[in-house]
Design an enzyme around this catalytic site. Sequence first.
Site, PDB file in Angstrom:
ATOM      1  N   CYS A 102      80.019  43.007   5.037  1.00  0.00           N
ATOM      2  CA  CYS A 102      81.436  43.209   5.347  1.00  0.00           C
ATOM      3  C   CYS A 102      82.213  43.466   4.061  1.00  0.00           C
ATOM      4  O   CYS A 102      83.304  43.998   4.084  1.00  0.00           O
ATOM      5  CB  CYS A 102      82.005  42.011   6.069  1.00  0.00           C
ATOM      6  SG  CYS A 102      81.971  40.542   5.057  1.00  0.00           S
ATOM      7  N   GLU A 129      72.016  37.993  18.520  1.00  0.00           N
ATOM      8  CA  GLU A 129      70.746  38.168  19.237  1.00  0.00           C
ATOM      9  C   GLU A 129      69.797  39.095  18.473  1.00  0.00           C
ATOM     10  O   GLU A 129      68.604  39.136  18.754  1.00  0.00           O
ATOM     11  CB  GLU A 129      70.986  38.670  20.672  1.00  0.00           C
ATOM     12  CG  GLU A 129      71.638  40.041  20.801  1.00  0.00           C
ATOM     13  CD  GLU A 129      73.171  40.000  20.723  1.00  0.00           C
ATOM     14  OE1 GLU A 129      73.711  39.224  19.900  1.00  0.00           O
ATOM     15  OE2 GLU A 129      73.816  40.766  21.453  1.00  0.00           O
TER      16      GLU A 129
HETATM   17  P1  NAD Z   1      79.221  42.686  16.617  1.00  0.00           P
HETATM   18  O1  NAD Z   1      80.680  42.627  16.797  1.00  0.00           O
HETATM   19  O2  NAD Z   1      78.456  43.735  17.369  1.00  0.00           O
HETATM   20  O3  NAD Z   1      78.554  41.285  17.057  1.00  0.00           O
HETATM   21  C1  NAD Z   1      79.038  40.058  16.572  1.00  0.00           C
HETATM   22  C2  NAD Z   1      78.792  38.979  17.607  1.00  0.00           C
HETATM   23  O4  NAD Z   1      79.520  39.290  18.798  1.00  0.00           O
HETATM   24  C3  NAD Z   1      77.333  38.858  18.012  1.00  0.00           C
HETATM   25  O5  NAD Z   1      77.001  37.499  18.097  1.00  0.00           O
HETATM   26  C4  NAD Z   1      77.264  39.552  19.368  1.00  0.00           C
HETATM   27  O6  NAD Z   1      76.326  38.942  20.228  1.00  0.00           O
HETATM   28  C5  NAD Z   1      78.662  39.406  19.925  1.00  0.00           C
HETATM   29  N1  NAD Z   1      79.117  40.583  20.698  1.00  0.00           N
HETATM   30  C6  NAD Z   1      78.828  41.890  20.453  1.00  0.00           C
HETATM   31  N2  NAD Z   1      79.466  42.671  21.340  1.00  0.00           N
HETATM   32  C7  NAD Z   1      80.175  41.863  22.147  1.00  0.00           C
HETATM   33  C8  NAD Z   1      81.056  42.085  23.254  1.00  0.00           C
HETATM   34  N3  NAD Z   1      81.320  43.297  23.701  1.00  0.00           N
HETATM   35  N4  NAD Z   1      81.622  41.006  23.838  1.00  0.00           N
HETATM   36  C9  NAD Z   1      81.368  39.765  23.400  1.00  0.00           C
HETATM   37  N5  NAD Z   1      80.534  39.498  22.350  1.00  0.00           N
HETATM   38  C10 NAD Z   1      79.951  40.530  21.738  1.00  0.00           C
HETATM   39  O7  NAD Z   1      78.929  42.765  15.051  1.00  0.00           O
HETATM   40  P2  NAD Z   1      77.534  42.994  14.316  1.00  0.00           P
HETATM   41  O8  NAD Z   1      77.111  44.409  14.514  1.00  0.00           O
HETATM   42  O9  NAD Z   1      76.589  41.910  14.642  1.00  0.00           O
HETATM   43  O10 NAD Z   1      77.983  42.775  12.794  1.00  0.00           O
HETATM   44  C11 NAD Z   1      78.520  43.789  12.008  1.00  0.00           C
HETATM   45  C12 NAD Z   1      80.031  43.737  11.986  1.00  0.00           C
HETATM   46  O11 NAD Z   1      80.462  42.467  11.537  1.00  0.00           O
HETATM   47  C13 NAD Z   1      80.646  44.726  11.014  1.00  0.00           C
HETATM   48  O12 NAD Z   1      81.763  45.304  11.619  1.00  0.00           O
HETATM   49  C14 NAD Z   1      81.043  43.875   9.817  1.00  0.00           C
HETATM   50  O13 NAD Z   1      82.094  44.398   9.041  1.00  0.00           O
HETATM   51  C15 NAD Z   1      81.434  42.621  10.502  1.00  0.00           C
HETATM   52  N6  NAD Z   1      81.392  41.479   9.600  1.00  0.00           N
HETATM   53  C16 NAD Z   1      82.574  41.004   9.138  1.00  0.00           C
HETATM   54  C17 NAD Z   1      82.595  39.966   8.247  1.00  0.00           C
HETATM   55  C18 NAD Z   1      83.893  39.449   7.698  1.00  0.00           C
HETATM   56  O14 NAD Z   1      83.869  38.489   6.945  1.00  0.00           O
HETATM   57  N7  NAD Z   1      85.024  40.016   8.045  1.00  0.00           N
HETATM   58  C19 NAD Z   1      81.392  39.375   7.820  1.00  0.00           C
HETATM   59  C20 NAD Z   1      80.187  39.875   8.332  1.00  0.00           C
HETATM   60  C21 NAD Z   1      80.210  40.937   9.227  1.00  0.00           C
END
Ligand code: NAD
Length: 500
Positions: free
Chosen positions: A289, A184
Amino acid sequence: MATQEVTNVRLLDNYVAGKWTPATSSEQLPVVNPATGDVLARVPLSSAADLDAAVAAARVALSAWRAVSVIERARRLFTLREALEGRREDLARSVTLEMGKTIGDARAEVARMIEMVEAACAVPTTMQGRIIEDVSRNVDAETVRQPVGVCAAIVPFNFPAMVPFWFLPFAIACGNSFILKPSEQVPLTQQIAFELLDGLDLPPGVVNLVNGGREVVEGILGHPGIDAVSFVGSAPVARIVYERAAKSGKRVQALGGAKNHMVVLPDAVIDKTVQGIIGSAFGAAGQRCMAGSVVVTVGEAHEQLMPPLREAAEQLKVGDGLDEQTQLGPVVSEQARERILGWIERGVDEGAELALDGRAAADGAGCFLGATILDGVTPEMEVAREEIFGPVLSVVQAANLDEAIDVVNASRFGNGVSIFTESGASVRRFRHEVQAGMIGVNIGVAAPVAFFPFSGWKDSFLGDLHAHGTDAVDFYTRKKTVTSRWFSSGQGTGTYFFET
Ligand code: NAD
């Protein structure tokens, strides 16, 4: 910013059953350019009913899409590739506008996005099954691959173009229908991607876009109409997704957070190593990441590395990512900047030495933060163990390679790790012993390569099959094994195992 303050910018639609469709929910959030604070659009927080509509459309689409030959499905992907190519710069600008990374970095992200489609175009080869004649006399056995069904992906903010395409092209190539829930915080780039998908003349419902946040995610995890879920995001949410999706019987892969180490041996080529570390730690303002966030120097590498590393980091030009001269763009939001500032303070409180303090850049408008280096960090400190996800680099010293490997392997994460050295023997030991999914040798960011599987280990990944590459076809197909014989051929009369 409160929702009611921004009513004069466009409200994004979902894309459901082949049509741009307004969400039924009235809840929405502003999409903010982190470099300027400008509100770019409003994103709806879709409801359970919006998700239901997408799932229903995706289920209807399954039979029509499966009936399209695999070669024709690949051709649609060739067309998509050309369409993306034609909008390369628009996609890159959109990434920078909504996420903040520099335009050069955004162009590289779009290049990786397009490579995902190129890899998926190989589906008439990669989706092939196996056959062997005469498992018993005149009896053949074969395994075919069939689509899994309705597949969903939930993605993070840091790669608005590429990460959704770790999944979408492979899923539809294999004959599945697909639902994307973008972040979002950065929903705009996928609006462009779906404009292009709309031009492919796919059966309605093959691809669907449902904007939203937690409510949509929770809906996906328990939805009986969804067969497989891919998640990329932070470690705590990855665990929730993995457990709930598995509990409701879905196939699931959940890629989580990271704390990536970069080990520097005394024989490393220092100027190139500095470039690699700078790109890894401060590229995308440390919000990858695969960002290296802990340097582990071995022996005298510390004194060789630190002066040029500090100097190069200090010189990074901070600014709006759309400016071609900018080397360090903003972090994604005000909230992220506050969190990262808190981590810098915590590092100092824990006893780290602030070798470079980037906090002054945080004073003006825009979500800026300068490159920050914490030296004298020990592996026990929280700044060495937890993901900060900002332009903050910790430096830990190790006496030898063994100790450096211990530091790496003590982490609960295992996403990526790099080593800088010219010693083949050290590299051999390192790659054999470190517990991580992606390894860089004199490469600061062991970035995803579309044609290979990508993911971490330990808390960085929950599941079995990694993203894209050969694993994608395994994730997006179910195997069916057929054992057969034919009586009318006159040859079907042999024994079949215990039959006589
Ligand atoms: P996030 O976990 O906050 O959000 C990811 C997705 O989950 C979003 O679409 C969000 O709407 C949803 N979300 C968030 N909180 C939620 C909840 N409590 N319940 C259900 N859905 C929820 O992550 P972010 O801040 O958007 O991205 C950064 C994170 O992603 C970092 O930790 C990074 O390391 C990780 N990441 C990992 C990889 C990988 O390949 N391992 C790649 C890119 C990013």
